[in-house]
Enzyme design. Structure first.
Site, PDB file in Angstrom:
ATOM      1  N   GLY A  46      -0.272  41.057  16.428  1.00  0.00           N
ATOM      2  CA  GLY A  46      -0.618  42.466  16.551  1.00  0.00           C
ATOM      3  C   GLY A  46      -0.832  43.065  15.180  1.00  0.00           C
ATOM      4  O   GLY A  46      -0.328  42.538  14.183  1.00  0.00           O
ATOM      5  N   GLN A  51      -1.305  49.476   8.865  1.00  0.00           N
ATOM      6  CA  GLN A  51      -0.989  48.232   8.149  1.00  0.00           C
ATOM      7  C   GLN A  51      -2.149  47.743   7.282  1.00  0.00           C
ATOM      8  O   GLN A  51      -1.961  46.845   6.463  1.00  0.00           O
ATOM      9  CB  GLN A  51      -0.609  47.119   9.138  1.00  0.00           C
ATOM     10  CG  GLN A  51       0.710  47.383   9.848  1.00  0.00           C
ATOM     11  CD  GLN A  51       1.067  46.205  10.727  1.00  0.00           C
ATOM     12  OE1 GLN A  51       0.643  46.132  11.869  1.00  0.00           O
ATOM     13  NE2 GLN A  51       1.840  45.278  10.186  1.00  0.00           N
ATOM     14  N   CYS A  96       7.394  41.282  10.751  1.00  0.00           N
ATOM     15  CA  CYS A  96       6.283  42.219  10.583  1.00  0.00           C
ATOM     16  C   CYS A  96       5.497  41.828   9.344  1.00  0.00           C
ATOM     17  O   CYS A  96       6.076  41.568   8.291  1.00  0.00           O
ATOM     18  CB  CYS A  96       6.833  43.630  10.438  1.00  0.00           C
ATOM     19  SG  CYS A  96       5.558  44.875  10.181  1.00  0.00           S
ATOM     20  N   LEU A  97       4.180  41.825   9.472  1.00  0.00           N
ATOM     21  CA  LEU A  97       3.316  41.486   8.338  1.00  0.00           C
ATOM     22  C   LEU A  97       3.497  42.469   7.181  1.00  0.00           C
ATOM     23  O   LEU A  97       3.236  42.116   6.035  1.00  0.00           O
ATOM     24  CB  LEU A  97       1.850  41.486   8.787  1.00  0.00           C
ATOM     25  CG  LEU A  97       1.494  40.430   9.848  1.00  0.00           C
ATOM     26  CD1 LEU A  97       0.114  40.713  10.421  1.00  0.00           C
ATOM     27  CD2 LEU A  97       1.565  39.032   9.275  1.00  0.00           C
ATOM     28  N   HIS A 138       6.187  47.723  19.129  1.00  0.00           N
ATOM     29  CA  HIS A 138       6.223  47.539  17.669  1.00  0.00           C
ATOM     30  C   HIS A 138       4.974  48.165  17.023  1.00  0.00           C
ATOM     31  O   HIS A 138       5.071  48.867  16.009  1.00  0.00           O
ATOM     32  CB  HIS A 138       6.316  46.039  17.371  1.00  0.00           C
ATOM     33  CG  HIS A 138       6.345  45.675  15.914  1.00  0.00           C
ATOM     34  ND1 HIS A 138       7.417  45.047  15.318  1.00  0.00           N
ATOM     35  CD2 HIS A 138       5.408  45.838  14.930  1.00  0.00           C
ATOM     36  CE1 HIS A 138       7.138  44.858  14.024  1.00  0.00           C
ATOM     37  NE2 HIS A 138       5.924  45.317  13.771  1.00  0.00           N
ATOM     38  N   GLU A 139       3.814  47.932  17.621  1.00  0.00           N
ATOM     39  CA  GLU A 139       2.567  48.446  17.028  1.00  0.00           C
ATOM     40  C   GLU A 139       2.480  49.968  17.132  1.00  0.00           C
ATOM     41  O   GLU A 139       2.043  50.627  16.181  1.00  0.00           O
ATOM     42  CB  GLU A 139       1.343  47.804  17.698  1.00  0.00           C
ATOM     43  CG  GLU A 139       1.219  46.301  17.535  1.00  0.00           C
ATOM     44  CD  GLU A 139       1.434  45.794  16.124  1.00  0.00           C
ATOM     45  OE1 GLU A 139       1.156  46.527  15.165  1.00  0.00           O
ATOM     46  OE2 GLU A 139       1.912  44.660  15.989  1.00  0.00           O
ATOM     47  N   HIS A 142       4.342  51.688  14.493  1.00  0.00           N
ATOM     48  CA  HIS A 142       3.623  51.777  13.211  1.00  0.00           C
ATOM     49  C   HIS A 142       2.794  53.059  13.121  1.00  0.00           C
ATOM     50  O   HIS A 142       2.623  53.614  12.038  1.00  0.00           O
ATOM     51  CB  HIS A 142       2.686  50.573  13.022  1.00  0.00           C
ATOM     52  CG  HIS A 142       3.353  49.353  12.462  1.00  0.00           C
ATOM     53  ND1 HIS A 142       4.026  49.360  11.268  1.00  0.00           N
ATOM     54  CD2 HIS A 142       3.423  48.075  12.916  1.00  0.00           C
ATOM     55  CE1 HIS A 142       4.490  48.131  11.011  1.00  0.00           C
ATOM     56  NE2 HIS A 142       4.146  47.335  12.001  1.00  0.00           N
TER      57      HIS A 142
HETATM   58 CO    CO Z   1       4.607  45.323  12.169  1.00  0.00          CO
END
Ligand code: CO
Length: 167
Positions: A46, A51, A96-97, A138-139, A142
């Site tokens: 995702g 991000q 998480c990236l 989670h997304e 963000h």
């Molecule tokens: Co994330």
């Protein structure tokens, strides 16, 4: 398609509440295509627009429970809104990236309904449970300036054998 740079903490764009999108133009189509490529290349399951440094309410998700024979499915949701059809919660370990080198155990709703617009501006409704429900939560966090470490019960540096899917 060019890959986008994934921003990491403490970049302030990750702490901002992202803006709703109202225009479905060529720039948005290009951004969506680049976000999909960037998510796949990372690799991640995702990615939210903040991000990649863009404070817009847009997420891409690609996930399928392949161990259970489910094929990967790609979701693009603009201005997503979540509702929770059950009271059930589950614990899961997330990475998480945008928070490299850390994972955490987060309690989230087991089931979620995602409503928003697709890339053509048409309404979409997605019912998700389990990991897919977790990824959507989670997304969408963000988009509200929230990262998983804000919600985690425990945070740790994963050992190399711990394979956590980043979102
Ligand atoms: Co994330």
């Amino acid at each position: 398609m060019p890959l986008l740079e994934i921003v990491t903490l403490p970049d302030p764009v990750l702490r901002r509440k992202a803006h709703k999108l109202a225009t479905f133009d060529q720039d948005l189509k290009v951004l969506i295509a680049n976000m999909i490529d960037t998510m796949r290349e990372a690799p991640g399951v995702g990615l939210a627009a903040p991000q990649v440094g863009i404070s817009s309410r847009l997420i891409v998700v690609e996930y399928g429970d392949e161990e259970n024979g489910e094929e990967k499915k790609l979701y693009v949701v603009i201005n997503p809104e979540l509702t929770f059809p059950t009271e059930e919660n589950a614990l899961g370990v997330e990475g998480c990236l945008s928070v490299p080198g850390l994972v955490g155990e987060v309690e989230r709703s087991s089931d979620v309904v995602v409503r928003g617009l697709n890339r053509h501006g048409k309404p979409v409704k997605i019912k998700a449970s389990g990991w897919l429900a977790r990824i959507f939560q989670h997304e969408v966090d963000h988009l509200d300036g929230i990262v998983f470490t804000d919600k985690a019960n425990r945070i740790w540096q994963p050992k190399s054998e711990e394979q956590i899917e980043d979102v």
